[in-house]
Design a protein around this motif. Structure first.
Motif, short mmCIF file in Angstrom:
data_model
loop_
_atom_site.label_atom_id
_atom_site.label_comp_id
_atom_site.label_asym_id
_atom_site.label_seq_id
_atom_site.Cartn_x
_atom_site.Cartn_y
_atom_site.Cartn_z
N TYR A 114 0.83 -1.20 0.00
CA TYR A 114 0.00 0.00 0.00
C TYR A 114 0.87 1.26 0.00
O TYR A 114 0.62 2.20 -0.75
CB TYR A 114 -0.94 -0.01 1.20
CG TYR A 114 -1.74 1.25 1.34
CD1 TYR A 114 -2.72 1.58 0.41
CD2 TYR A 114 -1.51 2.13 2.40
CE1 TYR A 114 -3.46 2.75 0.53
CE2 TYR A 114 -2.24 3.30 2.52
CZ TYR A 114 -3.21 3.60 1.58
OH TYR A 114 -3.92 4.76 1.69
N ALA A 140 2.25 1.93 -3.33
CA ALA A 140 1.20 2.49 -4.19
C ALA A 140 0.94 3.95 -3.83
O ALA A 140 0.74 4.80 -4.72
CB ALA A 140 -0.09 1.67 -4.06
N LEU A 179 1.19 6.84 -6.62
CA LEU A 179 -0.02 7.59 -6.97
C LEU A 179 -0.07 8.98 -6.34
O LEU A 179 -0.95 9.76 -6.66
CB LEU A 179 -1.26 6.80 -6.53
CG LEU A 179 -1.53 5.52 -7.29
CD1 LEU A 179 -2.60 4.69 -6.59
CD2 LEU A 179 -1.96 5.84 -8.71
N ALA A 223 -5.08 2.80 -4.62
CA ALA A 223 -3.89 2.32 -3.91
C ALA A 223 -4.21 1.05 -3.12
O ALA A 223 -3.43 0.10 -3.12
CB ALA A 223 -3.34 3.40 -2.99
N GLY A 283 -4.89 -1.78 -5.73
CA GLY A 283 -3.62 -2.13 -6.36
C GLY A 283 -2.70 -2.89 -5.42
O GLY A 283 -2.06 -3.86 -5.81
N ALA A 284 -2.66 -2.47 -4.16
CA ALA A 284 -1.83 -3.15 -3.17
C ALA A 284 -2.32 -4.58 -2.94
O ALA A 284 -1.52 -5.52 -2.86
CB ALA A 284 -1.82 -2.38 -1.86
#
Length: 185
Positions: free
Chosen positions: A81, A84, A88, A159, A162-163
């Protein structure tokens, strides 16, 4: 032999990363070629760490309780996380100056908790020490930190998703080449 390669790999990893910070004049003098040299040194360090870790005979210092796998996985999710967050530039990045290094530290601590061998201590403890010292060195060199601008809230959700996705993919690969990281198997 394996332990020596492992120590050499961790030292090369740290040295390659610190080169820019500790010898900025030399790094500037080398120019763009220096980036390639650092990348090659990092690749060699990873190869040395993997080979050294696999060659070293495990010397157990502790056996982690079964539930520690879940603590490790939580720390690894936090690590993914935070990577990400850095990529981001989410709102959390406005509060954490070094999200990638913070994530790296979470990764290292998680592994230290579940890998109770001397080579685990050398690898994950050495990389944790590198990350801690890196934050100190960077903060001393760059005392002024301009917080990133406010980010849209949707980036936080991206995030997290994605994580989670990356953690599952990396966990699967980890299971193919090493121990299954999610417990139970």
């Amino acid at each position: 032999m394996g332990t020596s390669l492992l120590i050499l790999g961790v030292a090369l990893w740290a040295g390659a990363h610190f080169f820019k910070r500790l010898a900025p004049e030399k790094r500037a003098e080398i120019g763009e070629a220096g980036k390639g040299a650092v990348a090659i040194a990092l690749l060699i360090s990873i190869v040395l760490m993997v080979i050294g870790y696999r060659m070293a005979e495990p010397v157990w210092l502790w056996i982690a309780p079964f539930w520690m796998v879940h603590v490790n996985n939580l720390l690894l999710f936090i690590a993914f996380y935070l990577f990400a967050v850095s990529g981001l530039k989410t709102n959390l990045h406005r509060r954490i100056r070094h999200p990638q290094l913070s994530g790296f530290k979470a990764w290292a601590v998680g592994h230290l908790l579940v890998v109770g061998t001397v080579q685990g201590l050398i690898l994950f403890g050495g990389l944790l020490a590198w990350a801690v010292v890196s934050v100190i060195v960077i903060n001393r060199a760059n005392r002024d930190w301009a917080r990133p601008p406010e980010a849209p809230m949707w980036k936080e959700g991206v995030a997290v998703v994605g994580a989670l996705f990356l953690m599952l993919v990396v966990g699967q690969i980890h299971g193919w080449i090493g121990p299954w990281p999610f417990g139970g198997a």
